[in-house]
Structures are given as structure tokens and as C-alpha cells.
Design an enzyme around this catalytic site. Structure first.
Site, PDB file in Angstrom:
ATOM      1  N   CYS A  85       0.826  -1.206   0.000  1.00  0.00           N
ATOM      2  CA  CYS A  85       0.000   0.000   0.000  1.00  0.00           C
ATOM      3  C   CYS A  85       0.868   1.267   0.000  1.00  0.00           C
ATOM      4  O   CYS A  85       1.486   1.566  -1.014  1.00  0.00           O
ATOM      5  CB  CYS A  85      -1.003  -0.068   1.144  1.00  0.00           C
ATOM      6  SG  CYS A  85      -2.433   0.986   0.873  1.00  0.00           S
ATOM      7  N   HIS A 179      -2.997  -5.330   1.871  1.00  0.00           N
ATOM      8  CA  HIS A 179      -2.270  -5.457   3.142  1.00  0.00           C
ATOM      9  C   HIS A 179      -2.252  -6.899   3.645  1.00  0.00           C
ATOM     10  O   HIS A 179      -3.094  -7.254   4.487  1.00  0.00           O
ATOM     11  CB  HIS A 179      -2.970  -4.625   4.219  1.00  0.00           C
ATOM     12  CG  HIS A 179      -2.924  -3.158   4.015  1.00  0.00           C
ATOM     13  ND1 HIS A 179      -1.961  -2.352   4.574  1.00  0.00           N
ATOM     14  CD2 HIS A 179      -3.732  -2.334   3.306  1.00  0.00           C
ATOM     15  CE1 HIS A 179      -2.175  -1.093   4.238  1.00  0.00           C
ATOM     16  NE2 HIS A 179      -3.243  -1.055   3.472  1.00  0.00           N
ATOM     17  N   GLU A 181      -0.404  -8.053   5.768  1.00  0.00           N
ATOM     18  CA  GLU A 181      -0.077  -8.007   7.201  1.00  0.00           C
ATOM     19  C   GLU A 181      -1.321  -7.850   8.065  1.00  0.00           C
ATOM     20  O   GLU A 181      -1.252  -8.016   9.279  1.00  0.00           O
ATOM     21  CB  GLU A 181       0.917  -6.861   7.479  1.00  0.00           C
ATOM     22  CG  GLU A 181       0.351  -5.443   7.406  1.00  0.00           C
ATOM     23  CD  GLU A 181       0.222  -4.899   5.981  1.00  0.00           C
ATOM     24  OE1 GLU A 181       0.314  -5.696   5.022  1.00  0.00           O
ATOM     25  OE2 GLU A 181       0.002  -3.687   5.833  1.00  0.00           O
TER      26      GLU A 181
HETATM   27  N1  GLN Z   1      -3.179   6.276   0.187  1.00  0.00           N
HETATM   28  C1  GLN Z   1      -2.227   6.167   1.257  1.00  0.00           C
HETATM   29  C2  GLN Z   1      -0.974   6.971   0.967  1.00  0.00           C
HETATM   30  O1  GLN Z   1      -0.893   7.694   0.040  1.00  0.00           O
HETATM   31  C3  GLN Z   1      -1.841   4.719   1.492  1.00  0.00           C
HETATM   32  C4  GLN Z   1      -2.892   4.012   2.292  1.00  0.00           C
HETATM   33  C5  GLN Z   1      -2.424   2.774   3.019  1.00  0.00           C
HETATM   34  O2  GLN Z   1      -1.237   2.457   3.091  1.00  0.00           O
HETATM   35  N2  GLN Z   1      -3.359   2.083   3.605  1.00  0.00           N
HETATM   36  O3  GLN Z   1      -0.036   6.858   1.686  1.00  0.00           O
END
Ligand code: GLN
Length: 197
Positions: A85, A179, A181
Site C-alpha cells: 500500500c 495489506h 499483514e
Molecule cells: N493512500 C495512502 C498513501 O498515500 C496509502 C494508504 C495505506 O497504506 N493504507 O499513503
């Protein structure tokens, strides 16, 4: 004895530490998993995970703590690095929707759209197909970036949501929109840590 470091400055660090420990156990490998906060901790490192969280903050703190350039160099030299992410955003070569001060390691040849899912469907869970396992994986997506383009031949899809690519690898690097994790399922961590053995 492997040493796994989770960039421990912001985001869901503890969940990755737990998942990496469990994955090492399942693989029958002895090793340690550390919260990586300082430069000195890179000594003897076998693999790095960049967690989900907020990519602008992670970027700023990695620069502030002197980890940005060394981690980038290690990734370029072949050290296994997985970003989930916000961590995927950190690894990416091109980012749509970045803030002006935001910096990226730029070592994974993908273009991502940082806040592509928008507010209405900003978080959801859905089964993801993995390249290395027959069973679907529980994909947790939280304000996820979207991988919109693979920028070099070496980038291989390893995870799909329907027919859309939501995870890629390039040699030592893995980037995921979701994710792993935040689930009990450590198949993705085991696959990643296999690169460090
Ligand atoms: N959109 C978020 C960012 O720009 C990332 C979101 C996440 O890691 N759950 O960091």
C-alpha cells in the site's frame, strides 16, 4: 540466521513484524524481525518491508532518519524489499497524485495512482488470486493506490483482483496494493522471505 527489517517510522509496522515472524516460523527459518528506525540497523539486513500507512509521512521520516538513500541503494543492489500500500507507493517509479514534497525510492518500474479508489469505496476486502498459490488470498484494501501501468518488461504480475493487477514483482522487489499483514494468512510473507533465503 536472517534479519528482516520493517521500516518502523509510521504505519502498520507491528502487524508486519508479527506476520514476518510467523512466516519465518512456517518456513522453519531462524531469524529476527526488527523495527527499522535508524541507519545502523541496516547492518546485516537480509530483507526489508515497507508497511502500509501514509506515504508522505513515511517518505519524510525516511529522509529525516537517513534511511531513504541507503534503502534505495540496497534495493538497487538486489536486497529483497516488499512494499504494501503506502509501501508500494514508496517503491514506485511514477506516482499520480503525489504531494510536492513527497519522495519515492523509484526502484520498482510501475506507475501507481495514489488515491485511485476514492472515498466511496476507500476500504474493502476481496479475494485476490496469487501467482504462487491455488487458494484465493484475503485482500484487504485501505485507501489503496492502483497500479495503472507496468513500466518495464521485468515487472511480473503476482496478484490479481478480478482481471486487474494488484501486486507485482521485479526480481528482488514486491509491491502490493493490499495489506497481507492485516490478515492471519502469511503466504505472501513466506513467498517474499523466500527471496532472502
Ligand atoms: N493512500 C495512502 C498513501 O498515500 C496509502 C494508504 C495505506 O497504506 N493504507 O499513503
Amino acid at each position: 540466521m536472517v534479519k528482516v527489517g520493517v521500516i518502523g517510522l509510521q504505519g502498520d509496522v507491528e502487524e508486519h513484524v508479527w506476520a514476518a515472524k510467523k512466516a519465518l516460523g512456517n518456513l522453519g527459518v531462524s531469524g529476527e524481525v526488527v523495527w527499522l528506525k535508524k541507519l545502523g540497523q541496516l547492518e546485516g539486513i537480509s530483507a526489508i518491508i515497507i508497511p502500509g500507512g501514509e506515504s508522505t509521512t513515511i517518505s519524510r521520516l525516511m529522509v529525516k532518519n537517513g534511511l531513504f538513500e541507503p534503502v534505495k541503494k540496497l534495493g538497487e543492489e538486489g536486497l529483497p524489499i516488499m512494499g504494501t500500500c503506502a509501501g508500494l507507493i514508496m517503491l514506485s517509479g511514477e506516482v499520480i497524485g503525489a504531494t510536492p514534497e513527497q519522495r519515492f525510492l523509484g526502484i520498482l518500474d510501475v506507475k501507481v495512482n495514489r488515491n485511485a479508489y476514492g472515498r466511496q469505496v476507500d476500504s474493502f476486502e476481496a479475494p485476490v488470486k496469487l501467482a504462487f498459490s491455488d487458494e484465493p488470498f484475503p485482500g484487504v484494501f485501505i485507501r489503496a493506490p492502483k497500479i495503472v501501468e507496468l513500466l518495464s518488461e521485468g515487472v511480473k504480475p503476482i496478484a490479481w483482483l478480478g482481471d486487474r493487477v494488484v501486486g507485482v514483482e521485479k526480481d528482488n522487489l514486491i509491491g502490493l496494493e493490499f495489506h497481507p499483514e492485516l490478515t492471519e494468512d502469511t503466504r505472501v510473507h513466506e513467498y517474499f522471505l523466500g527471496k532472502a533465503l
